[in-house]
Design a protein around this motif. Structure first.
Motif, PDB file in Angstrom:
ATOM      1  N   LEU A 138       0.829  -1.199   0.000  1.00 50.06           N
ATOM      2  CA  LEU A 138       0.000   0.000   0.000  1.00 50.06           C
ATOM      3  C   LEU A 138       0.868   1.256   0.000  1.00 50.06           C
ATOM      4  O   LEU A 138       0.639   2.195  -0.776  1.00 50.06           O
ATOM      5  CB  LEU A 138      -0.933   0.006   1.203  1.00 50.06           C
ATOM      6  N   THR A 139       1.872   1.264   0.875  1.00 52.80           N
ATOM      7  CA  THR A 139       2.774   2.420   0.951  1.00 52.80           C
ATOM      8  C   THR A 139       3.522   2.612  -0.361  1.00 52.80           C
ATOM      9  O   THR A 139       3.643   3.739  -0.862  1.00 52.80           O
ATOM     10  CB  THR A 139       3.780   2.241   2.098  1.00 52.80           C
ATOM     11  N   MET A 140       3.993   1.506  -0.941  1.00 54.21           N
ATOM     12  CA  MET A 140       4.691   1.592  -2.232  1.00 54.21           C
ATOM     13  C   MET A 140       3.758   2.143  -3.303  1.00 54.21           C
ATOM     14  O   MET A 140       4.166   2.942  -4.164  1.00 54.21           O
ATOM     15  CB  MET A 140       5.233   0.225  -2.629  1.00 54.21           C
ATOM     16  N   GLY A 141       2.502   1.726  -3.264  1.00 56.28           N
ATOM     17  CA  GLY A 141       1.542   2.206  -4.242  1.00 56.28           C
ATOM     18  C   GLY A 141       1.278   3.698  -4.118  1.00 56.28           C
ATOM     19  O   GLY A 141       1.216   4.419  -5.113  1.00 56.28           O
ATOM     20  N   LEU A 142       1.131   4.153  -2.887  1.00 57.36           N
ATOM     21  CA  LEU A 142       0.889   5.581  -2.659  1.00 57.36           C
ATOM     22  C   LEU A 142       2.092   6.416  -3.074  1.00 57.36           C
ATOM     23  O   LEU A 142       1.941   7.465  -3.720  1.00 57.36           O
ATOM     24  CB  LEU A 142       0.558   5.815  -1.184  1.00 57.36           C
ATOM     25  N   TYR A 143       3.281   5.939  -2.697  1.00 59.25           N
ATOM     26  CA  TYR A 143       4.491   6.638  -3.125  1.00 59.25           C
ATOM     27  C   TYR A 143       4.603   6.614  -4.656  1.00 59.25           C
ATOM     28  O   TYR A 143       5.091   7.568  -5.272  1.00 59.25           O
ATOM     29  CB  TYR A 143       5.736   5.991  -2.517  1.00 59.25           C
ATOM     30  N   GLY A 144       4.170   5.502  -5.260  1.00 57.92           N
ATOM     31  CA  GLY A 144       4.223   5.384  -6.710  1.00 57.92           C
ATOM     32  C   GLY A 144       3.356   6.409  -7.412  1.00 57.92           C
ATOM     33  O   GLY A 144       3.726   6.944  -8.467  1.00 57.92           O
ATOM     34  N   LEU A 145       2.192   6.702  -6.834  1.00 62.59           N
ATOM     35  CA  LEU A 145       1.326   7.745  -7.403  1.00 62.59           C
ATOM     36  C   LEU A 145       2.031   9.095  -7.384  1.00 62.59           C
ATOM     37  O   LEU A 145       1.991   9.851  -8.363  1.00 62.59           O
ATOM     38  CB  LEU A 145       0.019   7.822  -6.612  1.00 62.59           C
ATOM     39  N   GLY A 146       2.680   9.373  -6.272  1.00 59.23           N
ATOM     40  CA  GLY A 146       3.432  10.619  -6.180  1.00 59.23           C
ATOM     41  C   GLY A 146       4.554  10.677  -7.194  1.00 59.23           C
ATOM     42  O   GLY A 146       4.802  11.720  -7.814  1.00 59.23           O
ATOM     43  N   ASP A 147       5.233   9.547  -7.392  1.00 54.84           N
ATOM     44  CA  ASP A 147       6.305   9.496  -8.381  1.00 54.84           C
ATOM     45  C   ASP A 147       5.768   9.705  -9.792  1.00 54.84           C
ATOM     46  O   ASP A 147       6.432  10.295 -10.642  1.00 54.84           O
ATOM     47  CB  ASP A 147       7.039   8.152  -8.300  1.00 54.84           C
ATOM     48  N   GLY A 148       4.555   9.208 -10.030  1.00 50.21           N
ATOM     49  CA  GLY A 148       3.940   9.397 -11.338  1.00 50.21           C
ATOM     50  C   GLY A 148       3.703  10.865 -11.629  1.00 50.21           C
ATOM     51  O   GLY A 148       4.009  11.359 -12.723  1.00 50.21           O
ATOM     52  N   PHE A 149       3.166  11.576 -10.661  1.00 52.13           N
ATOM     53  CA  PHE A 149       2.941  13.012 -10.828  1.00 52.13           C
ATOM     54  C   PHE A 149       4.271  13.758 -10.987  1.00 52.13           C
ATOM     55  O   PHE A 149       4.375  14.696 -11.786  1.00 52.13           O
ATOM     56  CB  PHE A 149       2.165  13.576  -9.640  1.00 52.13           C
ATOM     57  N   ALA A 150       5.286  13.312 -10.239  1.00 50.28           N
ATOM     58  CA  ALA A 150       6.600  13.953 -10.350  1.00 50.28           C
ATOM     59  C   ALA A 150       7.184  13.747 -11.741  1.00 50.28           C
ATOM     60  O   ALA A 150       7.808  14.650 -12.310  1.00 50.28           O
ATOM     61  CB  ALA A 150       7.547  13.382  -9.290  1.00 50.28           C
ATOM     62  N   PHE A 151       6.950  12.554 -12.294  1.00 51.84           N
ATOM     63  CA  PHE A 151       7.454  12.258 -13.632  1.00 51.84           C
ATOM     64  C   PHE A 151       6.756  13.114 -14.684  1.00 51.84           C
ATOM     65  O   PHE A 151       7.377  13.598 -15.632  1.00 51.84           O
ATOM     66  CB  PHE A 151       7.277  10.779 -13.952  1.00 51.84           C
ATOM     67  N   VAL A 152       5.452  13.320 -14.522  1.00 55.05           N
ATOM     68  CA  VAL A 152       4.703  14.197 -15.439  1.00 55.05           C
ATOM     69  C   VAL A 152       5.278  15.612 -15.380  1.00 55.05           C
ATOM     70  O   VAL A 152       5.508  16.252 -16.419  1.00 55.05           O
ATOM     71  CB  VAL A 152       3.201  14.208 -15.106  1.00 55.05           C
ATOM     72  N   ARG A 153       5.507  16.108 -14.170  1.00 56.85           N
ATOM     73  CA  ARG A 153       6.077  17.451 -14.027  1.00 56.85           C
ATOM     74  C   ARG A 153       7.444  17.540 -14.712  1.00 56.85           C
ATOM     75  O   ARG A 153       7.744  18.538 -15.376  1.00 56.85           O
ATOM     76  CB  ARG A 153       6.207  17.810 -12.540  1.00 56.85           C
ATOM     77  N   PHE A 154       8.239  16.487 -14.534  1.00 58.19           N
ATOM     78  CA  PHE A 154       9.564  16.468 -15.153  1.00 58.19           C
ATOM     79  C   PHE A 154       9.445  16.506 -16.675  1.00 58.19           C
ATOM     80  O   PHE A 154      10.137  17.287 -17.350  1.00 58.19           O
ATOM     81  CB  PHE A 154      10.312  15.201 -14.716  1.00 58.19           C
ATOM     82  N   GLN A 155       8.552  15.676 -17.240  1.00 59.15           N
ATOM     83  CA  GLN A 155       8.398  15.622 -18.685  1.00 59.15           C
ATOM     84  C   GLN A 155       7.890  16.953 -19.230  1.00 59.15           C
ATOM     85  O   GLN A 155       8.330  17.416 -20.284  1.00 59.15           O
ATOM     86  CB  GLN A 155       7.436  14.494 -19.075  1.00 59.15           C
ATOM     87  N   ILE A 156       6.961  17.567 -18.541  1.00 57.70           N
ATOM     88  CA  ILE A 156       6.429  18.857 -18.983  1.00 57.70           C
ATOM     89  C   ILE A 156       7.526  19.919 -18.939  1.00 57.70           C
ATOM     90  O   ILE A 156       7.660  20.740 -19.856  1.00 57.70           O
ATOM     91  CB  ILE A 156       5.223  19.277 -18.123  1.00 57.70           C
ATOM     92  N   ARG A 157       8.312  19.898 -17.875  1.00 59.52           N
ATOM     93  CA  ARG A 157       9.402  20.863 -17.751  1.00 59.52           C
ATOM     94  C   ARG A 157      10.441  20.685 -18.859  1.00 59.52           C
ATOM     95  O   ARG A 157      10.962  21.662 -19.413  1.00 59.52           O
ATOM     96  CB  ARG A 157      10.082  20.695 -16.383  1.00 59.52           C
ATOM     97  N   GLU A 158      10.725  19.431 -19.214  1.00 64.28           N
ATOM     98  CA  GLU A 158      11.743  19.152 -20.213  1.00 64.28           C
ATOM     99  C   GLU A 158      11.234  19.306 -21.639  1.00 64.28           C
ATOM    100  O   GLU A 158      11.969  19.751 -22.524  1.00 64.28           O
ATOM    101  CB  GLU A 158      12.279  17.716 -20.029  1.00 64.28           C
ATOM    102  N   ASN A 159       9.967  18.919 -21.878  1.00 64.55           N
ATOM    103  CA  ASN A 159       9.485  18.793 -23.254  1.00 64.55           C
ATOM    104  C   ASN A 159       8.258  19.627 -23.587  1.00 64.55           C
ATOM    105  O   ASN A 159       7.788  19.579 -24.730  1.00 64.55           O
ATOM    106  CB  ASN A 159       9.166  17.317 -23.544  1.00 64.55           C
ATOM    107  N   GLY A 160       7.714  20.350 -22.622  1.00 62.61           N
ATOM    108  CA  GLY A 160       6.497  21.097 -22.876  1.00 62.61           C
ATOM    109  C   GLY A 160       5.268  20.281 -22.497  1.00 62.61           C
ATOM    110  O   GLY A 160       5.341  19.065 -22.308  1.00 62.61           O
TER     111      GLY A 160
END
Length: 299
Positions: A262-284
């Motif tokens: 459960l904890t890994m899953g919740l942290y994973g959701l946060g990582d997913g949002f962080a990855f989206v932010r990273f991609q948007i910052r890098e690529n628009g």
């Protein structure tokens, strides 16, 4: 290794081989229509998108007509051959540098029986620090994934130790000549001094960004970047594996702890949002969201 005249690695990580095995290993790819489906599917991967960015294209007919037989292993190998030809590389050994393949050694060894594996292990505490700084990932989820990946890799490699070479990233930084000579011996190729430099920087992010030489100071950054509480929890998660690799622990008497699913899953959701932010910052915005979706569907 890519600086060696007899070795060829694509610049980019492939990621898609497990997907190809799971979905196409038992498909008759000698059938042009089925190969077309395979080709269209694989062309959607990030690997092929990056080929386009380099103005390199491999057509369906070019790939289909160049293989000697239509086993998945031969077809995948031929992709690397075609890529190398377009890069004007004369090579004896070809390879791949996708870190995620740590979990797929058995699959890869079955697919390519003559393959050999060079595993560069880095202190997990520096690994998770790097993932936090670059992608904003949760350090505790990263720590558990690191521990699991290393454990799975070493357990799987035990069945073909003659074809597995493990070294520590820190040893490579401290004594690159000796370590590179050992790797060359493992691969049965001659050592060349220019292997210590890169034609172009290999890292786009982190402390080694922009460097074409070994950055010897790129170790133990975690000691000043993490506080005692963070280090304590990190070592509870991956301390036993760090110790097996002879890394010195800040808290050697710590009790091992694993995060719940459960904890890994919740942290994973946060990582997913962080990855989206990273991609948007890098690529628009649009390309960033598209890259994230493609990454989640298949690499």
């Amino acid at each position: 290794l890519n600086r060696h005249k007899d070795v060829y690695f694509p610049d980019h990580e492939s990621h898609f081989i497990p997907y190809a095995v799971q979905n196409y290993e038992n498909v008759d790819l000698a059938n042009p229509e089925l190969f077309k489906k395979f080709y269209v599917d694989i062309c959607k991967t990030d690997f092929f998108e990056r080929l386009k960015d380099k103005n390199i294209s491999i057509s369906q007919d070019e790939w289909f007509n160049s293989v000697s037989n239509y086993s998945l292993a031969t077809i995948l190998k031929q992709l690397y051959m075609l890529y190398a030809q377009k890069e004007e590389s004369n090579f004896v050994i070809w390879g791949d540098k996708t870190p995620a393949y740590l979990r797929y050694l058995i699959m890869l060894k079955t697919l390519f029986p003559s393959s050999r594996f060079v595993h560069i292990v880095r202190d997990g505490r520096d690994v998770v620090l790097s993932m936090k700084k670059v992608w904003g990932k949760n350090i505790y989820r990263s720590a558990q994934r690191w521990e699991q990946n290393i454990r799975i890799c070493r357990n799987d490699a035990a069945s073909f130790m003659d074809d597995y070479f493990e070294l520590k990233y820190e040893d490579l930084l401290n004594d690159p000549v000796s370590i590179l000579k050992n790797i060359c011996g493992f691969l049965n190729i001659e050592y060349h001094p220019d292997m210590q430099t890169l034609k172009k920087p290999a890292e786009k992010y982190g402390s080694a960004k922009g460097h074409n030489r070994i950055v010897k100071s790129n170790t133990k950054k975690f000691e000043k970047d993490f506080n005692k509480i963070e280090l304590g929890k990190l070592e509870r998660i991956m301390g036993s594996t760090l110790a097996k690799l002879d890394y010195e622990l800040i808290n050697p008497n710590t009790t091992r702890q694993s995060l719940s699913a459960l904890t890994m899953g919740l942290y994973g959701l946060g990582d997913g949002f962080a990855f989206v932010r990273f991609q948007i910052r890098e690529n628009g915005l649009l390309k960033g969201i598209n890259d994230f979706i493609r990454d989640q569907v298949k690499k």
